[in-house]
Design a protein around this motif. Sequence first.
Motif, PDB file in Angstrom:
ATOM      1  N   THR A  79       0.821  -1.220   0.000  1.00 50.57           N
ATOM      2  CA  THR A  79       0.000   0.000   0.000  1.00 50.57           C
ATOM      3  C   THR A  79       0.849   1.263   0.000  1.00 50.57           C
ATOM      4  O   THR A  79       0.347   2.334  -0.296  1.00 50.57           O
ATOM      5  CB  THR A  79      -0.951   0.018   1.210  1.00 50.57           C
ATOM      6  OG1 THR A  79      -0.179  -0.101   2.412  1.00 50.57           O
ATOM      7  CG2 THR A  79      -1.957  -1.118   1.134  1.00 50.57           C
ATOM      8  N   LYS A 103       2.919   3.803  -4.137  1.00 51.60           N
ATOM      9  CA  LYS A 103       1.925   4.658  -4.800  1.00 51.60           C
ATOM     10  C   LYS A 103       1.997   4.575  -6.322  1.00 51.60           C
ATOM     11  O   LYS A 103       0.980   4.634  -6.999  1.00 51.60           O
ATOM     12  CB  LYS A 103       2.075   6.113  -4.339  1.00 51.60           C
ATOM     13  CG  LYS A 103       1.917   6.298  -2.837  1.00 51.60           C
ATOM     14  CD  LYS A 103       0.572   5.829  -2.326  1.00 51.60           C
ATOM     15  CE  LYS A 103       0.441   6.041  -0.834  1.00 51.60           C
ATOM     16  NZ  LYS A 103      -0.701   5.377  -0.256  1.00 51.60           N
ATOM     17  N   LEU A 125       0.257   1.337  -7.327  1.00 53.08           N
ATOM     18  CA  LEU A 125      -1.186   1.491  -7.117  1.00 53.08           C
ATOM     19  C   LEU A 125      -1.813   2.315  -8.232  1.00 53.08           C
ATOM     20  O   LEU A 125      -2.863   1.956  -8.770  1.00 53.08           O
ATOM     21  CB  LEU A 125      -1.461   2.147  -5.765  1.00 53.08           C
ATOM     22  CG  LEU A 125      -1.153   1.305  -4.531  1.00 53.08           C
ATOM     23  CD1 LEU A 125      -1.256   2.161  -3.270  1.00 53.08           C
ATOM     24  CD2 LEU A 125      -2.081   0.115  -4.447  1.00 53.08           C
ATOM     25  N   SER A 126      -1.158   3.383  -8.610  1.00 47.64           N
ATOM     26  CA  SER A 126      -1.660   4.249  -9.677  1.00 47.64           C
ATOM     27  C   SER A 126      -1.718   3.502 -11.007  1.00 47.64           C
ATOM     28  O   SER A 126      -2.700   3.600 -11.755  1.00 47.64           O
ATOM     29  CB  SER A 126      -0.767   5.486  -9.794  1.00 47.64           C
ATOM     30  OG  SER A 126      -1.214   6.316 -10.825  1.00 47.64           O
ATOM     31  N   TYR A 156      -1.916   0.179 -11.523  1.00 49.31           N
ATOM     32  CA  TYR A 156      -2.939  -0.863 -11.507  1.00 49.31           C
ATOM     33  C   TYR A 156      -4.346  -0.282 -11.548  1.00 49.31           C
ATOM     34  O   TYR A 156      -5.224  -0.803 -12.229  1.00 49.31           O
ATOM     35  CB  TYR A 156      -2.759  -1.780 -10.295  1.00 49.31           C
ATOM     36  CG  TYR A 156      -1.434  -2.518 -10.322  1.00 49.31           C
ATOM     37  CD1 TYR A 156      -0.953  -3.080 -11.492  1.00 49.31           C
ATOM     38  CD2 TYR A 156      -0.653  -2.638  -9.185  1.00 49.31           C
ATOM     39  CE1 TYR A 156       0.261  -3.742 -11.537  1.00 49.31           C
ATOM     40  CE2 TYR A 156       0.561  -3.307  -9.221  1.00 49.31           C
ATOM     41  CZ  TYR A 156       1.014  -3.857 -10.396  1.00 49.31           C
ATOM     42  OH  TYR A 156       2.212  -4.508 -10.436  1.00 49.31           O
ATOM     43  N   GLU A 157      -4.559   0.822 -10.858  1.00 46.07           N
ATOM     44  CA  GLU A 157      -5.873   1.475 -10.906  1.00 46.07           C
ATOM     45  C   GLU A 157      -6.167   2.007 -12.305  1.00 46.07           C
ATOM     46  O   GLU A 157      -7.305   1.986 -12.759  1.00 46.07           O
ATOM     47  CB  GLU A 157      -5.950   2.581  -9.862  1.00 46.07           C
ATOM     48  CG  GLU A 157      -6.025   2.038  -8.448  1.00 46.07           C
ATOM     49  CD  GLU A 157      -5.905   3.108  -7.372  1.00 46.07           C
ATOM     50  OE1 GLU A 157      -5.693   4.297  -7.704  1.00 46.07           O
ATOM     51  OE2 GLU A 157      -6.009   2.741  -6.181  1.00 46.07           O
ATOM     52  N   SER A 158      -5.127   2.440 -13.019  1.00 45.22           N
ATOM     53  CA  SER A 158      -5.324   2.999 -14.361  1.00 45.22           C
ATOM     54  C   SER A 158      -5.779   1.957 -15.376  1.00 45.22           C
ATOM     55  O   SER A 158      -6.337   2.312 -16.417  1.00 45.22           O
ATOM     56  CB  SER A 158      -4.042   3.676 -14.854  1.00 45.22           C
ATOM     57  OG  SER A 158      -3.073   2.721 -15.265  1.00 45.22           O
ATOM     58  N   PHE A 181      -7.879  -2.144 -12.009  1.00 44.93           N
ATOM     59  CA  PHE A 181      -7.843  -2.826 -10.718  1.00 44.93           C
ATOM     60  C   PHE A 181      -8.381  -1.909  -9.626  1.00 44.93           C
ATOM     61  O   PHE A 181      -8.286  -0.685  -9.736  1.00 44.93           O
ATOM     62  CB  PHE A 181      -6.403  -3.230 -10.354  1.00 44.93           C
ATOM     63  CG  PHE A 181      -5.901  -4.442 -11.086  1.00 44.93           C
ATOM     64  CD1 PHE A 181      -6.087  -5.711 -10.574  1.00 44.93           C
ATOM     65  CD2 PHE A 181      -5.245  -4.306 -12.298  1.00 44.93           C
ATOM     66  CE1 PHE A 181      -5.617  -6.834 -11.244  1.00 44.93           C
ATOM     67  CE2 PHE A 181      -4.768  -5.411 -12.980  1.00 44.93           C
ATOM     68  CZ  PHE A 181      -4.955  -6.672 -12.449  1.00 44.93           C
ATOM     69  N   CYS A 182      -8.955  -2.501  -8.590  1.00 43.19           N
ATOM     70  CA  CYS A 182      -9.384  -1.735  -7.429  1.00 43.19           C
ATOM     71  C   CYS A 182      -9.059  -2.545  -6.175  1.00 43.19           C
ATOM     72  O   CYS A 182      -8.955  -3.773  -6.223  1.00 43.19           O
ATOM     73  CB  CYS A 182     -10.870  -1.410  -7.494  1.00 43.19           C
ATOM     74  SG  CYS A 182     -11.942  -2.847  -7.541  1.00 43.19           S
ATOM     75  N   ALA A 183      -8.905  -1.849  -5.079  1.00 45.81           N
ATOM     76  CA  ALA A 183      -8.570  -2.520  -3.812  1.00 45.81           C
ATOM     77  C   ALA A 183      -9.748  -3.372  -3.366  1.00 45.81           C
ATOM     78  O   ALA A 183     -10.893  -2.935  -3.389  1.00 45.81           O
ATOM     79  CB  ALA A 183      -8.228  -1.489  -2.751  1.00 45.81           C
TER      80      ALA A 183
END
Length: 51
Positions: free
Chosen positions: A23, A26, A29-30, A32-34, A37-39
């Motif tokens: 976590t 960053k 995370l950015s 994968y979210e792009s 993906f989501c947590a």
Amino acid sequence: MLTQALRYLKVNQLQKANLMVLTTNKSALSLYESVGFCADQEEIRYFTKFN
């Protein structure tokens, strides 16, 4: 490479892709979210070191 892998999974009818990332990472995370993906949940790990 990531988008190609996800496309391959989708073409081969896989319904879900999972991954793990710290976590505090960053940038990851950015990324994968792009691509969608989501947590889902957060995992806590314990460890010890022996000298």
